[in-house]
Design a protein around this motif. Structure first.
Motif: not given
Length: 78
Positions: A22-26, A67-78
């Motif tokens: 969801v975080g990746g798509v949106t 929360v881990l999914g969120l952290a992975m998403l943030l790591l991939v973006r930066f």
């Protein structure tokens, strides 16, 4: 050492996957986190309504996974 049941592992993995998807798509990490948490809460509400077992530890596993999914998403973006 405390043994973790397969059910908790599934809650963890699925919440992380939902948060990432969801975080990746949106492109919204917040929406990803919220989607993972809503899925976990929804599952526990469904259990309560259908006579299943409601477990706080299931939701905690979901929370940690999201929360881990969120952290992975943030790591991939930066």
């Amino acid at each position: 050492m405390v043994a973790v049941g397969a059910d908790k592992i599934l809650h963890f993995i699925l919440a992380a996957m939902i948060a990432l998807a969801v975080g990746g798509v949106t492109e919204s990490s917040t929406l990803g986190l919220v989607a993972g948490l809503i899925a976990g809460a929804g599952k526990e509400i469904l259990n309560a309504l259908t006579g299943g077992t409601v477990e706080l530890l299931d939701f905690m596993a979901t929370l940690i996974g999201a929360v881990l999914g969120l952290a992975m998403l943030l790591l991939v973006r930066f």
